[in-house]
Design a protein around this motif. Structure first.
Motif, PDB file in Angstrom:
ATOM      1  N   HIS A 101       0.806  -1.223   0.000  1.00 30.40           N
ATOM      2  CA  HIS A 101       0.000   0.000   0.000  1.00 30.40           C
ATOM      3  C   HIS A 101       0.843   1.279   0.000  1.00 30.40           C
ATOM      4  CE1 HIS A 101       1.128  -0.722   4.139  1.00 30.40           C
ATOM      5  NE2 HIS A 101       0.882   0.550   4.395  1.00 30.40           N
ATOM      6  N   ILE A 102       2.169   1.135   0.096  1.00 30.86           N
ATOM      7  CA  ILE A 102       3.040   2.307   0.226  1.00 30.86           C
ATOM      8  C   ILE A 102       3.516   2.782  -1.142  1.00 30.86           C
ATOM      9  CG2 ILE A 102       5.148   3.228   1.262  1.00 30.86           C
ATOM     10  CD1 ILE A 102       5.004   0.946   3.309  1.00 30.86           C
ATOM     11  N   SER A 103       3.474   4.087  -1.345  1.00 28.85           N
ATOM     12  CA  SER A 103       4.071   4.704  -2.533  1.00 28.85           C
ATOM     13  C   SER A 103       4.782   5.969  -2.087  1.00 28.85           C
ATOM     14  CB  SER A 103       3.013   5.039  -3.583  1.00 28.85           C
ATOM     15  OG  SER A 103       2.237   6.148  -3.174  1.00 28.85           O
ATOM     16  N   SER A 104       5.738   6.413  -2.875  1.00 32.21           N
ATOM     17  CA  SER A 104       6.445   7.652  -2.548  1.00 32.21           C
ATOM     18  C   SER A 104       5.494   8.837  -2.523  1.00 32.21           C
ATOM     19  CB  SER A 104       7.586   7.897  -3.545  1.00 32.21           C
ATOM     20  OG  SER A 104       8.590   6.928  -3.374  1.00 32.21           O
ATOM     21  N   THR A 105       4.507   8.838  -3.399  1.00 39.20           N
ATOM     22  CA  THR A 105       3.520   9.927  -3.437  1.00 39.20           C
ATOM     23  C   THR A 105       2.744   9.995  -2.130  1.00 39.20           C
ATOM     24  OG1 THR A 105       3.309   9.707  -5.834  1.00 39.20           O
ATOM     25  CG2 THR A 105       1.522  10.843  -4.691  1.00 39.20           C
ATOM     26  N   ILE A 106       2.291   8.853  -1.641  1.00 40.55           N
ATOM     27  CA  ILE A 106       1.539   8.818  -0.382  1.00 40.55           C
ATOM     28  C   ILE A 106       2.431   9.257   0.778  1.00 40.55           C
ATOM     29  CG2 ILE A 106       0.483   7.235   1.291  1.00 40.55           C
ATOM     30  CD1 ILE A 106      -0.774   5.801  -1.159  1.00 40.55           C
ATOM     31  N   VAL A 107       3.681   8.787   0.778  1.00 48.15           N
ATOM     32  CA  VAL A 107       4.618   9.175   1.837  1.00 48.15           C
ATOM     33  C   VAL A 107       4.822  10.686   1.834  1.00 48.15           C
ATOM     34  CG1 VAL A 107       7.040   9.032   2.571  1.00 48.15           C
ATOM     35  CG2 VAL A 107       5.785   6.941   1.986  1.00 48.15           C
ATOM     36  N   ARG A 108       5.036  11.274   0.652  1.00 43.41           N
ATOM     37  CA  ARG A 108       5.219  12.732   0.575  1.00 43.41           C
ATOM     38  C   ARG A 108       3.980  13.473   1.077  1.00 43.41           C
ATOM     39  NH1 ARG A 108       7.342  11.479  -4.489  1.00 43.41           N
ATOM     40  NH2 ARG A 108       5.442  12.245  -5.477  1.00 43.41           N
ATOM     41  N   ASP A 109       2.799  12.987   0.709  1.00 50.17           N
ATOM     42  CA  ASP A 109       1.555  13.634   1.146  1.00 50.17           C
ATOM     43  C   ASP A 109       1.420  13.593   2.664  1.00 50.17           C
ATOM     44  OD1 ASP A 109       0.862  14.254  -1.444  1.00 50.17           O
ATOM     45  OD2 ASP A 109      -0.617  12.642  -1.653  1.00 50.17           O
ATOM     46  N   ILE A 110       1.644  12.450   3.263  1.00 54.17           N
ATOM     47  CA  ILE A 110       1.543  12.324   4.718  1.00 54.17           C
ATOM     48  C   ILE A 110       2.576  13.221   5.389  1.00 54.17           C
ATOM     49  CG2 ILE A 110       1.871  10.741   6.672  1.00 54.17           C
ATOM     50  CD1 ILE A 110       0.678   8.524   4.806  1.00 54.17           C
ATOM     51  N   ALA A 111       3.807  13.191   4.869  1.00 54.97           N
ATOM     52  CA  ALA A 111       4.885  14.005   5.451  1.00 54.97           C
ATOM     53  C   ALA A 111       4.584  15.497   5.334  1.00 54.97           C
ATOM     54  CB  ALA A 111       6.209  13.681   4.774  1.00 54.97           C
ATOM     55  N   SER A 112       3.955  15.913   4.250  1.00 54.23           N
ATOM     56  CA  SER A 112       3.680  17.341   4.052  1.00 54.23           C
ATOM     57  C   SER A 112       2.716  17.893   5.103  1.00 54.23           C
ATOM     58  CB  SER A 112       3.137  17.598   2.643  1.00 54.23           C
ATOM     59  OG  SER A 112       1.804  17.129   2.519  1.00 54.23           O
ATOM     60  N   TYR A 113       1.926  17.009   5.719  1.00 59.69           N
ATOM     61  CA  TYR A 113       1.021  17.400   6.801  1.00 59.69           C
ATOM     62  C   TYR A 113       1.568  16.981   8.166  1.00 59.69           C
ATOM     63  CZ  TYR A 113      -2.368  18.512   3.192  1.00 59.69           C
ATOM     64  OH  TYR A 113      -3.012  19.062   2.107  1.00 59.69           O
ATOM     65  N   CYS A 114       2.867  16.639   8.180  1.00 60.49           N
ATOM     66  CA  CYS A 114       3.538  16.231   9.421  1.00 60.49           C
ATOM     67  C   CYS A 114       2.860  15.031  10.065  1.00 60.49           C
ATOM     68  CB  CYS A 114       3.642  17.402  10.397  1.00 60.49           C
ATOM     69  SG  CYS A 114       4.565  18.800   9.709  1.00 60.49           S
ATOM     70  N   GLY A 115       2.371  14.125   9.221  1.00 57.30           N
ATOM     71  CA  GLY A 115       1.709  12.920   9.710  1.00 57.30           C
ATOM     72  C   GLY A 115       2.700  11.863  10.169  1.00 57.30           C
ATOM     73  N   ASN A 116       2.167  10.806  10.753  1.00 55.45           N
ATOM     74  CA  ASN A 116       2.962   9.706  11.281  1.00 55.45           C
ATOM     75  C   ASN A 116       3.511   8.849  10.133  1.00 55.45           C
ATOM     76  OD1 ASN A 116       4.076   7.579  12.685  1.00 55.45           O
ATOM     77  ND2 ASN A 116       2.155   6.908  13.619  1.00 55.45           N
ATOM     78  N   LEU A 117       4.822   8.731  10.051  1.00 55.76           N
ATOM     79  CA  LEU A 117       5.476   7.973   8.978  1.00 55.76           C
ATOM     80  C   LEU A 117       5.955   6.594   9.429  1.00 55.76           C
ATOM     81  CD1 LEU A 117       7.548  10.919   7.479  1.00 55.76           C
ATOM     82  CD2 LEU A 117       5.479   9.881   6.520  1.00 55.76           C
ATOM     83  N   GLU A 118       5.670   6.252  10.676  1.00 54.52           N
ATOM     84  CA  GLU A 118       6.101   4.957  11.203  1.00 54.52           C
ATOM     85  C   GLU A 118       5.480   3.822  10.389  1.00 54.52           C
ATOM     86  OE1 GLU A 118       5.923   2.522  15.393  1.00 54.52           O
ATOM     87  OE2 GLU A 118       5.785   4.707  15.439  1.00 54.52           O
ATOM     88  N   GLY A 119       6.292   2.849  10.037  1.00 55.97           N
ATOM     89  CA  GLY A 119       5.831   1.723   9.238  1.00 55.97           C
ATOM     90  C   GLY A 119       5.823   1.994   7.743  1.00 55.97           C
ATOM     91  N   LEU A 120       6.167   3.218   7.362  1.00 56.00           N
ATOM     92  CA  LEU A 120       6.194   3.584   5.945  1.00 56.00           C
ATOM     93  C   LEU A 120       7.613   3.792   5.436  1.00 56.00           C
ATOM     94  CD1 LEU A 120       3.277   6.201   5.874  1.00 56.00           C
ATOM     95  CD2 LEU A 120       3.172   3.773   5.245  1.00 56.00           C
ATOM     96  N   VAL A 121       8.445   4.414   6.268  1.00 59.35           N
ATOM     97  CA  VAL A 121       9.815   4.738   5.858  1.00 59.35           C
ATOM     98  C   VAL A 121      10.798   4.394   6.980  1.00 59.35           C
ATOM     99  CG1 VAL A 121       9.121   6.587   4.264  1.00 59.35           C
ATOM    100  CG2 VAL A 121       9.674   7.145   6.641  1.00 59.35           C
ATOM    101  N   HIS A 122      12.045   4.263   6.611  1.00 58.51           N
ATOM    102  CA  HIS A 122      13.151   4.071   7.547  1.00 58.51           C
ATOM    103  C   HIS A 122      13.226   5.314   8.446  1.00 58.51           C
ATOM    104  CE1 HIS A 122      17.443   4.042   8.701  1.00 58.51           C
ATOM    105  NE2 HIS A 122      17.383   2.723   8.518  1.00 58.51           N
ATOM    106  N   PRO A 123      13.615   5.177   9.725  1.00 56.33           N
ATOM    107  CA  PRO A 123      13.694   6.338  10.616  1.00 56.33           C
ATOM    108  C   PRO A 123      14.544   7.494  10.075  1.00 56.33           C
ATOM    109  CG  PRO A 123      13.939   4.315  11.873  1.00 56.33           C
ATOM    110  CD  PRO A 123      13.923   3.923  10.416  1.00 56.33           C
ATOM    111  N   TYR A 124      15.630   7.191   9.370  1.00 59.89           N
ATOM    112  CA  TYR A 124      16.463   8.254   8.803  1.00 59.89           C
ATOM    113  C   TYR A 124      15.700   9.031   7.724  1.00 59.89           C
ATOM    114  CZ  TYR A 124      20.488  10.645   6.768  1.00 59.89           C
ATOM    115  OH  TYR A 124      21.370  11.604   6.298  1.00 59.89           O
ATOM    116  N   VAL A 125      14.935   8.321   6.915  1.00 61.79           N
ATOM    117  CA  VAL A 125      14.126   8.970   5.877  1.00 61.79           C
ATOM    118  C   VAL A 125      13.037   9.823   6.537  1.00 61.79           C
ATOM    119  CG1 VAL A 125      12.591   8.606   3.898  1.00 61.79           C
ATOM    120  CG2 VAL A 125      14.643   7.170   4.179  1.00 61.79           C
ATOM    121  N   ALA A 126      12.433   9.316   7.600  1.00 58.40           N
ATOM    122  CA  ALA A 126      11.419  10.090   8.325  1.00 58.40           C
ATOM    123  C   ALA A 126      12.018  11.396   8.844  1.00 58.40           C
ATOM    124  CB  ALA A 126      10.857   9.262   9.480  1.00 58.40           C
ATOM    125  N   LYS A 127      13.227  11.312   9.376  1.00 63.64           N
ATOM    126  CA  LYS A 127      13.921  12.512   9.879  1.00 63.64           C
ATOM    127  C   LYS A 127      14.130  13.518   8.746  1.00 63.64           C
ATOM    128  CE  LYS A 127      18.360  13.765  12.008  1.00 63.64           C
ATOM    129  NZ  LYS A 127      19.240  14.326  11.015  1.00 63.64           N
TER     130      LYS A 127
END
Length: 160
Positions: free
Chosen positions: A125-151
């Motif tokens: 269910h993960i895509s880079s587009t979805i990750v960027r969208d969640i991150a742009s709203y400062c959403g929870n990225l746990e389970g989607l990206v590596h901790p370094y990428v989340a940082k």
């Protein structure tokens, strides 16, 4: 030794990408992650940032995995690296349709083969587009990206 390339823009790299890399490591001797510069795309991260993030994600898989950047045609990069096989992750039928066109053209251009892999069920269910969208709203990225990428995503979007 069978070497494969796993190409993409990886903007940003996520756990689905890492899943494909780990599973490729079980099948092949060497996996080269080829990150495209892609200057025509409106990317969030520079090539150097994407290389850095993916290297952090696969650090434990060294020396079996290498992360390199490239600009231009993938088949030219493959020729330079002496690689004859491409690994591509496909999540949905629409992904397959698009990837099949690219695979056929790469085969016509340079005689290279493409192997399609589906991500594990945990990551399909993960895509880079979805990750960027969640991150742009400062959403929870746990389970989607590596901790370094989340940082790095939090830094990019000013989420602290």
């Amino acid at each position: 030794m069978i070497k494969v390339v796993y190409p993409g823009t990886f903007d940003p790299p996520h756990l689905g990408h890492l899943d494909i890399v780990k599973r490729s490591c079980a099948l092949f001797d060497k996996v080269v992650i080829a990150i495209a510069k892609s200057p025509r795309k409106n990317l969030l991260f520079s090539l150097e940032e994407r290389l850095d993030m993916f290297r952090a994600m696969v650090e434990e898989l060294s020396p079996k995995v290498e992360v390199k950047g490239f600009d231009g045609l993938l088949v030219d990069f493959m020729k330079k690296e002496d690689i004859k096989v491409i690994v591509r992750g496909v999540r949905l039928f629409t992904d397959f349709e698009y990837e099949l066109q690219i695979a056929l053209n790469n085969n016509n251009l340079a005689g290279v083969e493409t192997i399609f892999m589906m991500p594990s069920q945990d990551y399909i269910h993960i895509s880079s587009t979805i990750v960027r969208d969640i991150a742009s709203y400062c959403g929870n990225l746990e389970g989607l990206v590596h901790p370094y990428v989340a940082k790095k995503l939090k830094e990019k979007f000013g989420c602290f």
